[in-house]
Design a protein around this motif. Structure first.
Motif, mmCIF file in Angstrom:
data_model
loop_
_atom_site.group_PDB
_atom_site.id
_atom_site.type_symbol
_atom_site.label_atom_id
_atom_site.label_comp_id
_atom_site.label_asym_id
_atom_site.label_seq_id
_atom_site.Cartn_x
_atom_site.Cartn_y
_atom_site.Cartn_z
ATOM 1 N N GLU A 324 0.942 -1.260 -0.006
ATOM 2 C CA GLU A 324 0.122 0.218 -0.122
ATOM 3 C C GLU A 324 0.893 1.220 0.007
ATOM 4 O OE1 GLU A 324 -3.376 2.457 2.922
ATOM 5 O OE2 GLU A 324 -2.869 0.121 3.119
ATOM 6 N N PHE A 325 2.032 1.317 0.567
ATOM 7 C CA PHE A 325 2.825 2.355 0.881
ATOM 8 C C PHE A 325 3.706 2.735 -0.562
ATOM 9 C CE2 PHE A 325 6.454 5.020 1.943
ATOM 10 C CZ PHE A 325 6.057 5.617 2.927
ATOM 11 N N GLY A 326 3.815 1.492 -1.073
ATOM 12 C CA GLY A 326 4.345 1.628 -2.644
ATOM 13 C C GLY A 326 5.284 0.797 -3.057
ATOM 14 N N PHE A 327 5.774 -0.102 -2.065
ATOM 15 C CA PHE A 327 6.900 -1.051 -2.374
ATOM 16 C C PHE A 327 6.156 -2.111 -3.300
ATOM 17 C CE2 PHE A 327 8.183 0.749 1.968
ATOM 18 C CZ PHE A 327 9.460 0.770 1.310
ATOM 19 N N ASP A 328 7.161 -2.642 -4.215
ATOM 20 C CA ASP A 328 6.787 -3.829 -5.137
ATOM 21 C C ASP A 328 6.781 -5.071 -4.142
ATOM 22 O OD1 ASP A 328 9.312 -4.926 -5.028
ATOM 23 O OD2 ASP A 328 10.098 -3.851 -6.689
ATOM 24 N N GLU A 329 6.185 -6.162 -4.553
ATOM 25 C CA GLU A 329 6.291 -7.437 -3.839
ATOM 26 C C GLU A 329 7.479 -8.114 -3.273
ATOM 27 O OE1 GLU A 329 5.555 -9.722 -7.599
ATOM 28 O OE2 GLU A 329 4.545 -8.062 -6.835
ATOM 29 N N LYS A 330 8.586 -7.858 -4.061
ATOM 30 C CA LYS A 330 9.875 -8.456 -3.847
ATOM 31 C C LYS A 330 10.426 -7.591 -2.968
ATOM 32 C CE LYS A 330 13.975 -9.937 -6.404
ATOM 33 N NZ LYS A 330 14.727 -9.945 -7.818
ATOM 34 N N ALA A 331 10.364 -6.451 -2.605
ATOM 35 C CA ALA A 331 10.918 -5.490 -1.656
ATOM 36 C C ALA A 331 10.280 -5.630 -0.321
ATOM 37 C CB ALA A 331 10.878 -4.053 -2.140
ATOM 38 N N ALA A 332 8.775 -5.915 -0.610
ATOM 39 C CA ALA A 332 8.071 -6.032 0.760
ATOM 40 C C ALA A 332 8.348 -7.336 1.379
ATOM 41 C CB ALA A 332 6.413 -6.137 0.486
ATOM 42 N N GLY A 333 8.268 -8.394 0.598
ATOM 43 C CA GLY A 333 8.823 -9.900 0.963
ATOM 44 C C GLY A 333 10.232 -9.911 1.602
ATOM 45 N N SER A 334 11.207 -9.041 1.096
ATOM 46 C CA SER A 334 12.528 -8.999 1.649
ATOM 47 C C SER A 334 12.455 -8.359 2.845
ATOM 48 C CB SER A 334 13.416 -8.181 0.480
ATOM 49 O OG SER A 334 13.585 -8.928 -0.637
ATOM 50 N N MET A 335 11.822 -7.494 3.274
ATOM 51 C CA MET A 335 11.733 -6.599 4.466
ATOM 52 C C MET A 335 11.202 -7.645 5.361
ATOM 53 S SD MET A 335 10.208 -3.116 5.638
ATOM 54 C CE MET A 335 9.863 -2.835 7.441
ATOM 55 N N ILE A 336 10.018 -8.175 5.332
ATOM 56 C CA ILE A 336 9.299 -9.052 6.210
ATOM 57 C C ILE A 336 10.203 -10.218 6.421
ATOM 58 C CG2 ILE A 336 7.353 -10.417 6.404
ATOM 59 C CD1 ILE A 336 6.535 -7.435 6.733
ATOM 60 N N GLY A 337 10.767 -10.884 5.599
ATOM 61 C CA GLY A 337 11.731 -11.928 5.763
ATOM 62 C C GLY A 337 12.924 -11.533 6.557
ATOM 63 N N PHE A 338 13.561 -10.383 6.270
ATOM 64 C CA PHE A 338 14.717 -9.948 7.009
ATOM 65 C C PHE A 338 14.421 -9.606 8.419
ATOM 66 C CE2 PHE A 338 18.064 -6.578 7.840
ATOM 67 C CZ PHE A 338 19.030 -7.379 8.107
ATOM 68 N N ARG A 339 13.239 -9.127 8.606
ATOM 69 C CA ARG A 339 12.777 -8.738 9.994
ATOM 70 C C ARG A 339 12.526 -10.071 10.676
ATOM 71 N NH1 ARG A 339 7.166 -5.867 10.306
ATOM 72 N NH2 ARG A 339 6.261 -7.901 9.782
ATOM 73 N N LYS A 340 11.835 -11.190 10.173
ATOM 74 C CA LYS A 340 11.714 -12.409 10.626
ATOM 75 C C LYS A 340 12.785 -13.008 11.132
ATOM 76 C CE LYS A 340 9.442 -16.876 9.884
ATOM 77 N NZ LYS A 340 8.387 -17.616 8.856
#
Length: 434
Positions: A324-340
């Motif tokens: 929603e903020f504007g990231f593509d799915e690859k960037a969003a997935g990378s951030m969520i994965g790194f945080r996890k």
């Protein structure tokens, strides 16, 4: 005239001999120094425990990480100083023992600090306990307290247990038991007749196999969404590192980010028919996650109000909100994965190191959203779970060293010295330590 002629001839002959000799010297092959070995630190993790350097034989010195040449030098040096090391100070002077190696061994050496202390007090304070055993026993069933009762120090007892676990949870045979560095030849002779173990190691024994998951091990499957699994997730389902990476690449590149149906999964060539049938009952293809990955938002989500990102916590922001903020799915997935993998971010600078991230867009999010670190789990270096150490991005490359050294060293300051980690990496690790 003849005399002058012969003198000139003799002179020319001498000159030719000199030139020939010089040329031969210049063309001589360089001396081969391939057998010369410089003394370097051994980086292999060692089973360290208290020891008296006067008791060690050639094999035991090599177990401590010294080369054959270094070991020979140490034993010769011991003879030169009278056949016995009197103090740590004296042992340190042996040129085969580097400053770094001495620092590593020093806490475990059962000797006085210097010769003066040795002459004044003798070795009474450093005298080893005598090993006392009165009945037969199976060492596989012995805990730390049991080894201490036999006469070993606490550090030695912990190292013996560590060695047993290294073999797969059993000493297997007297032969393997004897190979434990902590067990000196003298102590082995005292214990040998009381050990309830086979004399020889069974043919085909492989402790790597004993310490790994057999292909026949029954995996406890749980429902999962294949579009949310990273390589670690696929490995937990029984796939190898290489197979897991192939599956993720197949999903991201060939299928453009998601498995849309069971047939997509079945077509991946590293997933056998048998494996697919095992997984099939547990596969949950979430249509919302598929839609999010393809930037197509279901109608029920479209009706929701826009997110107020000033109230959003970066440690709980969702995949959908990042899109929603504007990231593509690859960037969003990378951030969520790194945080996890981290267990949560401790500062905003960490988020900017995420792979595949849009830096300007992320900086905009960081300036808007909040970061709450109160729920991030922290441990002490001596109490952190092994699995956590081995999976955490900041600890996994030093996990084995930490697990080994903390077995015999409980002081965290000394533990950091033994680990010899670069300051920039140490600073990152300490973000997740109490």
């Amino acid at each position: 005239m003849k005399k002058n002629y012969y003198q000139q001839l003799a002179f020319m002959g001498m000159l030719l001999i000199i030139l020939f000799g010089f040329q031969k010297y210049r063309s001589k092959e360089k001396e081969n120094f391939s057998d010369v070995h410089f003394i370097v630190n051994n980086t292999t993790a060692l089973h360290l425990a208290e020891f008296d350097p006067n008791d060690l034989d050639e094999k035991q010195w090599q177990h401590l990480g010294f080369t054959k040449k270094q070991t020979s030098t140490i034993l010769n040096y011991k003879k030169i100083v009278g056949g016995k090391f009197l103090s740590k100070e004296q042992f340190k002077k042996c040129f085969a023992v580097s400053e770094e190696k001495f620092s590593e061994l020093e806490p475990y050496i059962l000797l006085p600090e210097n010769n003066r202390e040795a002459n004044m007090n003798g070795f009474a304070h450093f005298k080893k306990k005598s090993i006392m055993v009165s009945r037969k026993f199976n060492p596989d069933f012995y805990a730390v307290a049991d080894w201490i009762k036999l006469g070993f120090s606490e550090r030695q007892a912990e190292a013996i247990i560590k060695y047993k676990n290294y073999l797969g949870g059993s000493f297997v045979s007297k032969e393997k038991f004897k190979e434990c560095f902590i067990i000196s030849e003298e102590n082995y002779q005292k214990l040998s007749s009381y050990l309830i173990l086979p004399e020889k190691t069974p043919a085909g024994f492989n402790y790597y196999k004993n310490n790994s998951i057999s292909g026949k091990t029954k995996i406890q499957y749980r429902p999962f969404d294949p579009n949310l699994l990273d390589t670690d997730g696929w490995k937990s389902l029984g796939f190898s590192d290489k197979q897991s990476q192939i599956i993720v690449n197949y999903r991201e590149r060939n299928l453009k980010g998601s498995f849309k149906n069971l047939e997509d999964i079945q077509k991946c060539f590293v997933i056998s028919t048998e494996k697919f049938e095992e997984l099939k009952p547990f596969i949950r293809l979430n249509q919302e996650s598929i839609a999010a990955r393809h930037n197509t938002v279901p109608s029920e989500i479209k009706q929701q109000e826009k997110t107020d990102f000033s109230k959003i916590d970066l440690n709980s922001i969702t995949f959908r909100q990042l899109l929603e903020f504007g990231f593509d799915e690859k960037a969003a997935g990378s951030m969520i994965g790194f945080r996890k993998k981290l267990g949560g971010f401790m500062n905003k600078e960490q988020i900017l190191t995420t792979y595949n991230i849009d830096i300007p867009l992320m900086e905009k999010l960081l300036s808007t959203a909040q970061l709450n670190t109160s729920n991030v789990i922290k441990y002490t270096l001596t109490e952190a779970p092994e699995e956590w150490l081995k999976s955490h991005p900041y600890f996994k490359y030093s996990a084995d060293k930490i697990i080994f050294y903390r077995l015999t060293e409980k002081d965290e300051k000394k533990l950091w010295k033994l680990l010899k980690i670069k300051p920039e990496y140490e600073a990152k690790m300490k973000l997740y330590l109490k």
